[in-house]
Design a protein around this motif. Structure first.
Motif, mmCIF file in Angstrom:
data_model
loop_
_atom_site.group_PDB
_atom_site.id
_atom_site.type_symbol
_atom_site.label_atom_id
_atom_site.label_comp_id
_atom_site.label_asym_id
_atom_site.label_seq_id
_atom_site.Cartn_x
_atom_site.Cartn_y
_atom_site.Cartn_z
ATOM 1 N N PRO A 205 8.859 -0.369 -8.157
ATOM 2 C CA PRO A 205 8.637 1.748 -7.776
ATOM 3 C C PRO A 205 7.017 1.836 -8.321
ATOM 4 C CG PRO A 205 9.865 1.099 -9.815
ATOM 5 C CD PRO A 205 9.872 -0.111 -8.962
ATOM 6 N N VAL A 206 6.818 3.178 -7.733
ATOM 7 C CA VAL A 206 5.448 3.667 -8.578
ATOM 8 C C VAL A 206 6.025 4.493 -8.689
ATOM 9 C CG1 VAL A 206 3.348 3.881 -7.326
ATOM 10 C CG2 VAL A 206 4.102 2.213 -6.595
ATOM 11 N N TRP A 207 4.965 5.561 -9.536
ATOM 12 C CA TRP A 207 5.142 6.376 -11.004
ATOM 13 C C TRP A 207 4.554 7.933 -9.915
ATOM 14 C CZ3 TRP A 207 6.895 8.502 -14.095
ATOM 15 C CH2 TRP A 207 6.378 10.431 -14.794
ATOM 16 N N ASP A 208 5.524 8.526 -9.290
ATOM 17 C CA ASP A 208 4.715 9.382 -8.129
ATOM 18 C C ASP A 208 4.790 10.818 -9.197
ATOM 19 O OD1 ASP A 208 4.151 11.092 -6.291
ATOM 20 O OD2 ASP A 208 6.236 10.979 -5.264
ATOM 21 N N PRO A 209 3.998 11.533 -9.702
ATOM 22 C CA PRO A 209 4.010 12.272 -10.134
ATOM 23 C C PRO A 209 4.423 13.825 -9.427
ATOM 24 C CG PRO A 209 1.735 11.632 -10.327
ATOM 25 C CD PRO A 209 2.493 10.298 -9.315
ATOM 26 N N GLN A 210 4.161 14.040 -8.555
ATOM 27 C CA GLN A 210 5.429 15.183 -8.026
ATOM 28 C C GLN A 210 6.437 14.740 -8.128
ATOM 29 O OE1 GLN A 210 4.231 15.111 -3.808
ATOM 30 N NE2 GLN A 210 4.567 17.378 -3.566
ATOM 31 N N ALA A 211 7.063 13.897 -7.296
ATOM 32 C CA ALA A 211 8.373 13.912 -7.584
ATOM 33 C C ALA A 211 9.087 13.756 -8.851
ATOM 34 C CB ALA A 211 9.100 11.803 -6.837
ATOM 35 N N ALA A 212 8.209 13.144 -10.226
ATOM 36 C CA ALA A 212 8.719 13.576 -11.382
ATOM 37 C C ALA A 212 8.493 15.333 -11.981
ATOM 38 C CB ALA A 212 7.709 12.807 -12.094
ATOM 39 N N ARG B 168 0.627 -0.888 -0.075
ATOM 40 C CA ARG B 168 0.557 -0.076 0.682
ATOM 41 C C ARG B 168 1.363 1.192 0.449
ATOM 42 N NH1 ARG B 168 -3.966 -2.115 4.655
ATOM 43 N NH2 ARG B 168 -5.355 -3.742 3.666
ATOM 44 N N ARG B 169 2.111 1.035 0.714
ATOM 45 C CA ARG B 169 3.131 2.819 0.916
ATOM 46 C C ARG B 169 4.328 2.358 -0.625
ATOM 47 N NH1 ARG B 169 5.787 4.922 6.501
ATOM 48 N NH2 ARG B 169 6.675 6.402 5.032
ATOM 49 N N TYR B 170 3.747 1.699 -1.102
ATOM 50 C CA TYR B 170 5.503 2.314 -2.170
ATOM 51 C C TYR B 170 4.992 1.701 -3.203
ATOM 52 C CZ TYR B 170 8.649 2.915 2.327
ATOM 53 O OH TYR B 170 8.713 3.276 2.945
ATOM 54 N N GLY B 171 4.480 0.239 -3.236
ATOM 55 C CA GLY B 171 3.430 -0.063 -4.832
ATOM 56 C C GLY B 171 3.254 -1.254 -5.037
#
Length: 74
Positions: free
Chosen positions: A26-33, A13-16
């Protein structure tokens, strides 16, 4: 005592998502991108800006340092 499955679900739930082998990907994180994009854009702007500034000011600055005030007046 926390079971191994409960811990794995928490990580999921937390990381992917969990792959077939049970590893966490890994999970796509729009804010990090977005942050990475902004930092790269800033680096390019600074690189181009300082390059242009060094071409404009560099020769006169070196002449002033090497030749004194007379070299700047020429």
């Amino acid at each position: 005592m926390v079971s191994r499955n409960a811990h794995s679900t928490h990580i999921h739930r937390r990381y992917g998502s969990t792959s077939v082998s049970g590893t966490v990907g890994p999970v796509w994180d729009p804010q990090a991108a977005f942050v990475v994009g902004v930092v790269l854009f800033e680096a390019v702007v600074l690189y181009v800006g300082y390059g242009g500034l060094s071409r404009l000011v560099g020769p006169r600055l070196l002449a002033a340092i090497a030749g004194g005030d007379d070299a700047v007046r020429r």
